[in-house]
Design a protein around this motif. Structure first.
Motif, short mmCIF file in Angstrom:
data_model
loop_
_atom_site.label_atom_id
_atom_site.label_comp_id
_atom_site.label_asym_id
_atom_site.label_seq_id
_atom_site.Cartn_x
_atom_site.Cartn_y
_atom_site.Cartn_z
N VAL A 150 126.19 144.85 85.81
CA VAL A 150 125.25 143.75 85.55
C VAL A 150 124.97 143.66 84.06
CG1 VAL A 150 122.86 142.97 85.91
CG2 VAL A 150 124.22 143.77 87.85
N ALA A 151 124.75 144.80 83.41
CA ALA A 151 124.50 144.80 81.96
C ALA A 151 125.71 144.26 81.21
CB ALA A 151 124.16 146.21 81.49
N SER A 152 126.90 144.63 81.63
CA SER A 152 128.12 144.13 81.01
C SER A 152 128.26 142.62 81.20
CB SER A 152 129.32 144.85 81.60
OG SER A 152 130.51 144.29 81.14
N TYR A 153 127.94 142.13 82.37
CA TYR A 153 128.02 140.70 82.66
C TYR A 153 127.03 139.92 81.79
CZ TYR A 153 127.98 136.33 85.29
OH TYR A 153 128.06 135.02 85.64
N LYS A 154 125.80 140.44 81.63
CA LYS A 154 124.80 139.77 80.79
C LYS A 154 125.26 139.73 79.34
CE LYS A 154 120.67 140.73 83.53
NZ LYS A 154 119.40 141.49 83.58
N SER A 155 125.83 140.83 78.86
CA SER A 155 126.33 140.89 77.50
C SER A 155 127.48 139.91 77.29
CB SER A 155 126.80 142.30 77.19
OG SER A 155 127.40 142.37 75.94
N MET A 156 128.33 139.78 78.30
CA MET A 156 129.45 138.85 78.21
C MET A 156 128.95 137.41 78.14
SD MET A 156 132.72 138.50 80.77
CE MET A 156 131.68 138.12 82.15
N LYS A 157 127.92 137.09 78.91
CA LYS A 157 127.34 135.73 78.90
C LYS A 157 126.72 135.42 77.53
CE LYS A 157 128.12 133.77 82.77
NZ LYS A 157 128.99 132.60 82.78
N LYS A 158 126.06 136.41 76.93
CA LYS A 158 125.48 136.21 75.59
C LYS A 158 126.58 135.98 74.56
CE LYS A 158 121.30 138.93 76.33
NZ LYS A 158 120.59 140.18 75.99
N MET A 159 127.69 136.70 74.69
CA MET A 159 128.81 136.51 73.77
C MET A 159 129.43 135.14 73.92
SD MET A 159 129.12 138.99 71.71
CE MET A 159 130.75 138.77 71.03
N GLN A 160 129.46 134.59 75.15
CA GLN A 160 130.00 133.25 75.37
C GLN A 160 129.15 132.19 74.68
OE1 GLN A 160 130.38 132.81 79.62
NE2 GLN A 160 132.43 133.73 79.66
N VAL A 161 127.84 132.44 74.60
CA VAL A 161 126.94 131.48 73.95
C VAL A 161 127.20 131.44 72.45
CG1 VAL A 161 124.51 131.05 73.37
CG2 VAL A 161 125.15 131.65 75.71
N ILE A 162 127.42 132.59 71.84
CA ILE A 162 127.63 132.60 70.38
C ILE A 162 129.10 132.52 69.97
CG2 ILE A 162 125.49 133.88 69.98
CD1 ILE A 162 127.24 136.36 69.45
N GLN A 163 130.00 132.41 70.92
CA GLN A 163 131.43 132.33 70.63
C GLN A 163 131.78 131.13 69.74
OE1 GLN A 163 133.82 134.53 71.31
NE2 GLN A 163 135.38 133.27 70.36
N GLN A 165 130.00 129.71 67.48
CA GLN A 165 129.52 129.98 66.13
C GLN A 165 130.43 131.00 65.43
OE1 GLN A 165 125.57 131.37 66.85
NE2 GLN A 165 124.77 129.32 67.35
N LEU A 166 130.96 131.98 66.18
CA LEU A 166 131.85 132.97 65.59
C LEU A 166 133.21 132.37 65.23
CD1 LEU A 166 131.19 136.07 67.88
CD2 LEU A 166 130.45 135.76 65.53
N ALA A 167 133.64 131.37 66.01
CA ALA A 167 134.94 130.74 65.79
C ALA A 167 134.94 129.87 64.54
CB ALA A 167 135.35 129.92 66.99
#
Length: 168
Positions: A150-163, A165-167
């Motif tokens: 669950v923690a990994s899934y939440k972290s992945m969702k947060k990374m998708q939001v800022i993806q 901006q990183l690109a």
């Protein structure tokens, strides 16, 4: 595989495909030779511990020699040993002698392996089928690691939001 138990430690000699493995142990309380599922073991229970010589050749010849060399011969010297030949079942080995369970190699994570094996045997005693016991063990392990997933899934969702901006 050859397993030799000296004073407190267990040594494993694995036959190599390329070279001859030749090892001698001065004193041993147990010597065993076996495959992944079966073992033939000799457990010394006398006062006189034998020396053990093991040899494994590339052709597949593996042997163990136990040599009893008395340092001082006493008139009441008795040799006592237990031999076992059969499957590497922890319950069978435990019933013969608890020291024999050392022949089972559960790998680097042996403590975790023992716990998982006990849970699997418990599940089998409940359902009476190894297939269902494995499914129950799998579900229990998945339940234990669920918080990490669950923690990994939440972290992945947060990374998708800022993806985006990183690109840029």
């Amino acid at each position: 595989e050859v397993v030799v138990k000296t004073e407190g430690s267990i040594e494993r000699v694995h036959p190599s495909n390329k070279e001859v493995t030749d090892k001698t142990f001065k004193t041993a309380t147990m010597a065993a030779i076996g495959t992944q599922y079966f073992v033939s073991a000799l457990l010394d229970k006398s006062q006189l511990m034998p020396s053990v010589h093991t040899k494994a050749a590339p052709e597949g010849d593996v042997y163990v020699i136990l040599n009893y060399v008395p340092t001082n011969i006493e008139p009441q010297l008795k040799l006592h040993w237990i031999s076992y030949a059969g499957g590497k079942s922890m319950t069978q080995l435990q019933s013969v002698d608890p020291e024999l369970t050392g022949v089972v190699n559960l790998g680097f994570f042996g403590a975790i392996g023992k716990v998982l094996l006990q849970i699997l045997q418990w599940a089998h005693s409940v359902v009476g089928n190894w297939g269902w016991a494995i499914i129950i063990l799998t579900l229990l392990v998945r339940l234990v690691v669920l918080p990490f997933n669950v923690a990994s899934y939440k972290s992945m969702k947060k990374m998708q939001v800022i993806q985006p901006q990183l690109a840029s």
